[in-house]
Design a protein around this motif. Structure first.
Motif, short mmCIF file in Angstrom:
data_model
loop_
_atom_site.label_atom_id
_atom_site.label_comp_id
_atom_site.label_asym_id
_atom_site.label_seq_id
_atom_site.Cartn_x
_atom_site.Cartn_y
_atom_site.Cartn_z
N ALA A 124 0.54 19.51 40.15
CA ALA A 124 0.25 20.77 40.85
C ALA A 124 -0.50 21.73 39.94
CB ALA A 124 1.55 21.40 41.33
N ALA A 125 -0.10 21.79 38.67
CA ALA A 125 -0.79 22.67 37.72
C ALA A 125 -2.23 22.23 37.54
CB ALA A 125 -0.05 22.67 36.38
N ARG A 126 -2.45 20.93 37.45
CA ARG A 126 -3.82 20.43 37.32
C ARG A 126 -4.63 20.71 38.57
NH1 ARG A 126 -1.93 14.64 34.75
NH2 ARG A 126 -1.83 15.31 32.56
N THR A 127 -3.99 20.64 39.73
CA THR A 127 -4.67 20.92 40.98
C THR A 127 -5.07 22.39 41.05
OG1 THR A 127 -3.45 19.18 42.13
CG2 THR A 127 -4.44 20.90 43.49
N LEU A 128 -4.15 23.28 40.72
CA LEU A 128 -4.42 24.72 40.78
C LEU A 128 -5.54 25.13 39.84
CD1 LEU A 128 -0.76 26.06 40.93
CD2 LEU A 128 -2.49 26.38 42.69
N THR A 129 -5.69 24.44 38.70
CA THR A 129 -6.68 24.81 37.71
C THR A 129 -7.93 23.94 37.76
OG1 THR A 129 -5.58 23.40 36.07
CG2 THR A 129 -4.93 25.71 36.14
N GLY A 130 -8.01 23.06 38.76
CA GLY A 130 -9.20 22.23 38.90
C GLY A 130 -9.29 21.10 37.88
N GLN A 131 -8.18 20.75 37.23
CA GLN A 131 -8.21 19.70 36.22
C GLN A 131 -7.81 18.34 36.77
OE1 GLN A 131 -5.62 21.42 33.16
NE2 GLN A 131 -7.42 21.85 31.92
#
Length: 407
Positions: A244-251
């Motif tokens: 989810a963190a990678r999704t939110l930051t485009g990673q």
């Protein structure tokens, strides 16, 4: 005393000042220079008036010129705490402005170099003698330019302050974002390592106990088995948090390779068959080949994650003895995979929020962080496809539909 930025001003992009200061100089007719904390001129002198262009051909703003020496003295006094230091060179007015970031002065703008009253040939002769240029040539330009009055110079200073403030606030925002990104990366690394490692060690020890210790009491064996399940759930939630963190930051990214849909679907089904069997839920796939003839350029592992998530959700919210159907239909340009259950359904008001982050279903046997569908939709979109949901309402089942391009 004003706090100064670190010597060398590491991280300051002086080039970003060139364009806005050039535009200001051309609009105002003032000469502008920018100095760092070491007293080095990083930008300028930017000249726009005819008088300044004549002076630029002289020694005025050379490294050892009198104009540069005056600017450096003014900048040094600003760094020492005199926020609005000014100077004069044979009647030419010179002003200054401190540049700050997070309350620290990291640079000084020195601007002006215009007469604030009508000059004379004698003043031009004195300036010419000081910088090595013809006094007559200088007077020829000066007499054609209007002086810059006190009020007008103050207006220009206010405009420059607004311009500088905007650039500094933008830099502060960027720096704050970079700080947040660094903190996020540290958080992800910490979660990934510091939380996964003890869970893996605990899971391994439970497996060893279950497989190597004979004649465990039933209560102990059941307790260890339950702990193994809970550890798996915790590990899955950690993975969801990281994704989810990678999704939110485009990673979040995918690695495309040629894959067969049939194998991806079978792998996903194998991970949920035990859960379906425990609830006596029938898993029905159409067609019987599970989509073996469908070839995709996709990230097989991530696509399996999407299917596993949809199937697990369907099992979670389908009552004992229910049915889950997986229907595959192939068109000319895309393949459609529908996962339909006979479960509790979704109310019309809740449908628009199904794919939101941390949108946890509060009914029945809901568990987890509510991130699975949010991550699944993003993964499908990374493949160039879509993930949608439909439900006729309470206790009428839910259908999630994946559409993926074949080319």
């Amino acid at each position: 005393m004003i706090n100064l930025a670190v010597a060398g001003d590491a991280g300051i992009d002086w080039d970003e000042w060139v364009t806005p200061l050039t535009q200001f100089s051309q609009a105002s007719g003032l000469t502008v220079s920018l100095y760092d904390v070491r007293g080095w001129r990083q930008v300028g002198p930017l000249v726009a008036s005819s008088t300044a262009r004549v002076l630029a051909t002289s020694t005025m703003w050379r490294d050892d010129g009198p104009g540069t020496a005056l600017e450096k003295r003014i900048a040094a006094r600003v760094f020492a705490g005199d926020v609005a230091e000014e100077g004069s060179f044979h009647g030419m007015r010179v002003c200054s402005m401190a540049l700050t970031q997070f309350g620290q002065v990291y640079g000084v703008l020195v601007y002006g170099w215009r007469f604030n009253d009508f000059s004379s040939p004698m003043a031009c002769e004195r300036i010419g003698a000081a910088v090595g240029v013809s006094g007559n040539a200088l007077w020829s330009e000066v007499r054609l330019e209007s002086p810059v009055s006190e009020a007008r110079l103050a207006t220009y200073g206010a405009l420059l302050q607004t311009l500088a403030g905007s650039i500094d606030r933008q830099r502060e925002t960027i720096e704050e974002l970079n700080r947040v990104n660094r903190a996020r990366d540290l958080f992800l690394a910490t979660v990934s390592h510091e939380m996964r490692t003890p869970l893996s060690a605990l899971s391994m020890r439970i497996e060893v106990l279950l497989k190597t210790v004979p004649d465990l009491p039933a209560k102990v064996e059941n307790g260890l088995t339950a702990m193994r399940v809970h550890i798996g759930q915790e590990a899955a939630m950690i993975d969801d948090l990281i994704d989810a963190a990678r999704t939110l930051t485009g990673q979040m990214s995918i690695a495309r390779t040629p894959v067969g849909l049939g194998q991806v679907l079978r792998d996903a089904l194998s991970t949920v068959e035990g859960s379906a069997s425990e609830k006596e839920i029938v898993l029905a796939v159409t067609p019987n080949d599970h989509g073996d003839l469908v070839r995709l350029e996709a990230d097989g592992r991530r696509l399996q994650q999407v299917l596993w998530n949809l199937l697990f959700n369907a099992i979670k919210f389908t009552p004992r003895g229910g049915t889950i159907r997986i229907d595959i239909s192939r068109g000319a340009e895309q393949v459609e995979i529908a996962v339909a259950d006979s479960g509790q359904g979704i109310a019309a008001d809740d449908l628009p929020h199904v794919f939101g982050a941390f949108n946890l279903q509060r009914h029945a046997n809901a568990a987890g962080l509510g991130l699975g569908l949010y991550i699944a939709r993003h993964l499908v979109e990374l493949h160039g496809g879509t993930l949608s949901v439909a439900s006729a309402g309470k206790d009428k089942g839910t259908t999630f539909t994946i559409r993926l391009p074949l080319k």
